[in-house]
Design a protein around this motif. Sequence first.
Motif, mmCIF file in Angstrom:
data_model
loop_
_atom_site.group_PDB
_atom_site.id
_atom_site.type_symbol
_atom_site.label_atom_id
_atom_site.label_comp_id
_atom_site.label_asym_id
_atom_site.label_seq_id
_atom_site.Cartn_x
_atom_site.Cartn_y
_atom_site.Cartn_z
ATOM 1 N N LYS A 39 12.999 0.206 6.487
ATOM 2 C CA LYS A 39 13.807 -0.131 7.651
ATOM 3 C C LYS A 39 13.226 -1.281 8.463
ATOM 4 N N ARG A 40 11.901 -1.320 8.588
ATOM 5 C CA ARG A 40 11.274 -2.304 9.467
ATOM 6 C C ARG A 40 10.350 -3.221 8.673
ATOM 7 N N ALA A 41 10.003 -4.348 9.305
ATOM 8 C CA ALA A 41 9.115 -5.307 8.646
ATOM 9 C C ALA A 41 7.801 -4.647 8.262
ATOM 10 N N MET A 42 7.299 -3.727 9.102
ATOM 11 C CA MET A 42 6.038 -3.061 8.789
ATOM 12 C C MET A 42 6.156 -2.246 7.498
ATOM 13 N N ASN A 43 7.270 -1.535 7.317
ATOM 14 C CA ASN A 43 7.452 -0.748 6.098
ATOM 15 C C ASN A 43 7.510 -1.643 4.870
ATOM 16 N N ARG A 44 8.211 -2.764 4.996
ATOM 17 C CA ARG A 44 8.294 -3.688 3.866
ATOM 18 C C ARG A 44 6.918 -4.270 3.544
ATOM 19 N N MET A 45 6.144 -4.597 4.595
ATOM 20 C CA MET A 45 4.809 -5.148 4.390
ATOM 21 C C MET A 45 3.883 -4.113 3.744
ATOM 22 N N MET A 46 3.997 -2.851 4.167
ATOM 23 C CA MET A 46 3.181 -1.787 3.587
ATOM 24 C C MET A 46 3.489 -1.609 2.101
ATOM 25 N N ASN A 47 4.771 -1.650 1.746
ATOM 26 C CA ASN A 47 5.143 -1.520 0.342
ATOM 27 C C ASN A 47 4.599 -2.687 -0.482
ATOM 28 N N ARG A 48 4.672 -3.897 0.077
ATOM 29 C CA ARG A 48 4.132 -5.055 -0.644
ATOM 30 C C ARG A 48 2.620 -4.934 -0.807
ATOM 31 N N ALA A 49 1.957 -4.424 0.229
ATOM 32 C CA ALA A 49 0.498 -4.249 0.152
ATOM 33 C C ALA A 49 0.136 -3.251 -0.946
ATOM 34 N N ALA A 50 0.892 -2.148 -1.030
ATOM 35 C CA ALA A 50 0.615 -1.128 -2.042
ATOM 36 C C ALA A 50 0.850 -1.681 -3.441
ATOM 37 N N ARG A 51 1.978 -2.372 -3.637
ATOM 38 C CA ARG A 51 2.283 -2.910 -4.968
ATOM 39 C C ARG A 51 1.313 -4.025 -5.354
ATOM 40 N N GLY A 52 0.879 -4.814 -4.358
ATOM 41 C CA GLY A 52 -0.052 -5.902 -4.636
ATOM 42 C C GLY A 52 -1.445 -5.419 -4.987
ATOM 43 N N ALA A 53 -1.738 -4.155 -4.663
ATOM 44 C CA ALA A 53 -3.084 -3.618 -4.899
ATOM 45 C C ALA A 53 -3.408 -3.491 -6.375
ATOM 46 N N VAL A 54 -2.398 -3.491 -7.247
ATOM 47 C CA VAL A 54 -2.656 -3.303 -8.679
ATOM 48 C C VAL A 54 -3.037 -4.608 -9.369
ATOM 49 N N GLU A 55 -2.918 -5.723 -8.663
ATOM 50 C CA GLU A 55 -3.232 -7.014 -9.289
ATOM 51 C C GLU A 55 -4.749 -7.156 -9.493
ATOM 52 N N GLY A 56 -5.144 -7.390 -10.719
ATOM 53 C CA GLY A 56 -6.545 -7.663 -11.012
ATOM 54 C C GLY A 56 -7.458 -6.459 -11.038
ATOM 55 N N VAL A 57 -6.906 -5.229 -11.009
ATOM 56 C CA VAL A 57 -7.772 -4.047 -11.044
ATOM 57 C C VAL A 57 -8.075 -3.666 -12.499
ATOM 58 N N ASP A 58 -9.112 -2.866 -12.675
ATOM 59 C CA ASP A 58 -9.498 -2.422 -14.015
ATOM 60 C C ASP A 58 -8.760 -1.145 -14.431
ATOM 61 N N ALA A 59 -8.379 -0.350 -13.453
ATOM 62 C CA ALA A 59 -7.676 0.906 -13.732
ATOM 63 C C ALA A 59 -7.000 1.363 -12.433
ATOM 64 N N ALA A 60 -6.270 2.459 -12.528
ATOM 65 C CA ALA A 60 -5.592 2.989 -11.339
ATOM 66 C C ALA A 60 -5.612 4.507 -11.380
ATOM 67 N N ALA A 61 -5.493 5.083 -10.195
ATOM 68 C CA ALA A 61 -5.332 6.533 -10.060
ATOM 69 C C ALA A 61 -3.988 6.770 -9.373
ATOM 70 N N LEU A 62 -3.100 7.453 -10.048
ATOM 71 C CA LEU A 62 -1.829 7.847 -9.450
ATOM 72 C C LEU A 62 -2.012 9.241 -8.869
ATOM 73 N N VAL A 63 -1.974 9.338 -7.552
ATOM 74 C CA VAL A 63 -2.193 10.616 -6.878
ATOM 75 C C VAL A 63 -0.842 11.247 -6.571
ATOM 76 N N ILE A 64 -0.669 12.489 -7.021
ATOM 77 C CA ILE A 64 0.561 13.230 -6.733
ATOM 78 C C ILE A 64 0.172 14.599 -6.168
ATOM 79 N N GLU A 65 1.163 15.288 -5.639
ATOM 80 C CA GLU A 65 0.934 16.620 -5.070
ATOM 81 C C GLU A 65 1.276 17.681 -6.104
#
Length: 303
Positions: free
Chosen positions: A76-102
């Motif tokens: 809804k807001r610019a902050m939410n869009r920025m947060m989503n971009r930050a999360a998606r951008g975090a996978v660039e250049g990493v060696d692995a990832a952890a997908l955390v679910i409940e």
Amino acid sequence: MSPSDSTQAPFRAGTVAVLGRPNVGKSTLVNALVGAKVSIVSPRPQTTRHRLLGIASFDAGQLLLVDTPGIHREQKRAMNRMMNRAARGAVEGVDAAALVIEAGRWTEEDGLAYSALNAAGVPVALVVNKVDKMADKTELLPFIAEVTRERVFASVHLVSALKSKGLDVLVKDLLQLMPASAPIYGEDEITDRSERFLAGELVREQLMLRLGEELPYSTTVEIERFEEDGEMLRIAAIVWVEREGQKPIVIGKGGERMKAISTGARIGMEKLFGRKVFLETWCRVREGWSDDEAALRRFGYSD
């Protein structure tokens, strides 16, 4: 075993993106692995707003854990869009990832997080968190079978980040996904963020814990002054809200709520920084800051 022993496993170090939907315990997991509080936590979703590096050092290697805002559907807001971009951008250049679910719950937003990781082409460890809260443990196996059907994971881990259960095997498996490398950070370093940044986050944590349902999302914190005075830190923080009518709610009757927020934040700072803190706080208004990209960047938000 001596360092020169040829049978010794190589030291491994690399970067792990920690992704998931809001409120699954990503920050709690990062803090537990680091062994210190580098990410603020609260029961509210979207407590984490910034991408942050937690440095977890072990005898066998070092994990650079990228804690991210939760990937969410509504923007809804610019902050939410920025947060989503930050999360998606975090996978660039990493060696692995952890997908955390409940444990016991898979949603559309979990699927969005998995898709982001799958598109990045990195090995993904599935971390099923909060297993201690699942009343019927017999439901875990069919739940995991459903989640892993037609989805590829390097490993699957049942953990309780809050109680530090199941983390040893998770660390071992994540380290196996890292390249052989010398330590990237010093053994005593726990984050790449400054004490000034962490101070602001600790004030914001108290806002998330002590305000009503909606108001915490209309607040942000700016550290106006951060000075060393001998053994003491002198810190001045501004709590920004979006409307004039929100100020008295943050301040409280006779200033009591703001005093409680300041006291809680100061105690957290003294524990984290290991020294006395003198903290002053004010509340000011910046209309519509959370939907204003220029204001977001001024307040330290970045994608």
